[in-house]
Design an enzyme around this catalytic site. Sequence first.
Site, mmCIF file in Angstrom:
data_model
loop_
_atom_site.group_PDB
_atom_site.id
_atom_site.type_symbol
_atom_site.label_atom_id
_atom_site.label_comp_id
_atom_site.label_asym_id
_atom_site.label_seq_id
_atom_site.Cartn_x
_atom_site.Cartn_y
_atom_site.Cartn_z
ATOM 1 N N HIS A 258 45.378 28.569 99.608
ATOM 2 C CA HIS A 258 46.151 27.512 99.546
ATOM 3 C C HIS A 258 45.067 26.143 99.299
ATOM 4 O O HIS A 258 45.441 25.217 98.623
ATOM 5 C CB HIS A 258 46.763 26.954 100.917
ATOM 6 C CG HIS A 258 47.235 25.732 101.274
ATOM 7 N ND1 HIS A 258 48.134 25.076 100.565
ATOM 8 C CD2 HIS A 258 46.700 24.623 101.765
ATOM 9 C CE1 HIS A 258 48.458 23.858 100.732
ATOM 10 N NE2 HIS A 258 47.308 23.542 101.381
ATOM 11 N N CYS A 259 44.006 26.419 99.688
ATOM 12 C CA CYS A 259 42.783 25.391 99.570
ATOM 13 C C CYS A 259 42.322 24.998 98.123
ATOM 14 O O CYS A 259 42.578 23.970 97.491
ATOM 15 C CB CYS A 259 41.772 25.482 100.653
ATOM 16 S SG CYS A 259 42.423 25.535 102.129
ATOM 17 N N ILE A 260 41.621 25.944 97.693
ATOM 18 C CA ILE A 260 40.723 25.691 96.325
ATOM 19 C C ILE A 260 41.738 25.388 95.208
ATOM 20 O O ILE A 260 41.115 24.494 94.442
ATOM 21 C CB ILE A 260 39.747 26.897 96.197
ATOM 22 C CG1 ILE A 260 38.807 26.889 97.713
ATOM 23 C CG2 ILE A 260 38.696 26.399 95.341
ATOM 24 C CD1 ILE A 260 37.969 27.996 97.300
ATOM 25 N N ILE A 262 44.521 23.876 95.051
ATOM 26 C CA ILE A 262 45.271 22.984 95.311
ATOM 27 C C ILE A 262 44.688 21.686 95.518
ATOM 28 O O ILE A 262 44.796 20.542 94.857
ATOM 29 C CB ILE A 262 46.510 23.508 96.102
ATOM 30 C CG1 ILE A 262 47.252 24.099 95.501
ATOM 31 C CG2 ILE A 262 47.275 21.916 96.639
ATOM 32 C CD1 ILE A 262 48.482 24.747 96.381
ATOM 33 N N ASP A 263 43.653 21.494 96.693
ATOM 34 C CA ASP A 263 43.230 20.491 97.158
ATOM 35 C C ASP A 263 42.388 19.533 96.460
ATOM 36 O O ASP A 263 42.502 18.190 96.362
ATOM 37 C CB ASP A 263 42.269 20.925 98.615
ATOM 38 C CG ASP A 263 43.060 21.405 99.810
ATOM 39 O OD1 ASP A 263 44.355 21.362 99.207
ATOM 40 O OD2 ASP A 263 42.565 22.365 100.565
#
Length: 418
Positions: A258-260, A262-263
Amino acid sequence: MTDVAIVGAGYVGVPLAQVFAEAGKSVVLFDVQPDVVTRLNRGESHIEDVPSEVLAPLVERGLRATTDFDELGDADAILVAVPTPLSKQREPDLSYVERASGEIATRLKPGQLVVLESTTYPGTTRECVLPILERSGLQVGRDFHLAFSPERVDPGNRDWTTKNVPKVIGGITPACTERAAELYGAALESVHPVSSPEAAELTKLLENIFRSVNIALVNEIAQLCDRMGIDIWEVVDAAATKPFGFMRFEPGPGLGGHCIPIDPFYLTWKAREYDFTTRFIELAGEVNQNMPYFCRSLISQALNHGGERSLKGSRVLVLGVAYKADIGDMRESPALKLIELLRNAGAEVSYHDPHVPELPEYGLVSTALEPAAYDCVTIVTAHSSIDYGRIVEEAPIVVDLRNATGRAGLASPKVFKL
């Protein structure tokens, strides 16, 4: 009275519930999915980092889940850990945060603490969450407290967990920060207060942008190494022997989780408000998003040079589809894009993954691992339970995108490596 209410029973919320319950706090988890709530109340975990044998005793001691948001009013502290995805236009989608904030606002009581944990752009807590909460008629810093504390979950990591990773905390007021630090300090090993929610929000984004940019760098070097006939893995191994000034990052078929993926784009979007272009972030995104296309070309070249076959009509086994090794998490997995590209090129694609039994959206189930039954085996995620020596021995052609075959792959003419 409940000590801690957690909105969102996912990969952040359930580990949070675990550490607070283990610290002796009364905890209730909220989720909109009735089946998830039912399973949790039976002590059955859907989160790999909190196995059922760990969850079940905590449920017996009082940890529970519910879909009834009216229970929020009985909580001393409310932690919000809901998704923050991107829209199709790659802009922040705060609808989950806004809905959760609205549910809290209608039930907010004096003395409560609210903490947003969902990764987002600087300003979200103050500009989005705070106005919604103050619709209750209560004032932050006087009647209730509000802070941001970014989740730092690394799924599958047994060494660094929710309990022992330092907790960054930034409140709207100093009193808000102090109240949040007191809460987390009672259950986690260490907290790190910062001056504001904006500083805490940007801290999380910087962590992920750092990884995105460095992964993009090594992915770009990997593509250059392919043209130059140099083994990128040998180069990375050699560079990593330097005891200072270098941090190891490895190439791969793309970014997952989810993180890299998208964020970083949350900051890109927010930066436009200040007439600023985040060029490193955008360039890293371009490089990393191109990797599945580059890997499809590697597979095509391997079939052409190693088996005198075209990609169209070839039987390709994708080995590993989770976004990282030894877990079943499929969020943003680059394997999914690679499967689409291979199918679009006419390949007959199957997959094997001991952690992912099926991909319903692709009409696929994990097949038995029979390397000789395919024209090409492509290692996309290197699960530790796989015998890669057997893969090299039995498969007609192997495309190794993770260096899983190691020295055996280097010695075999039928192994093609990223």
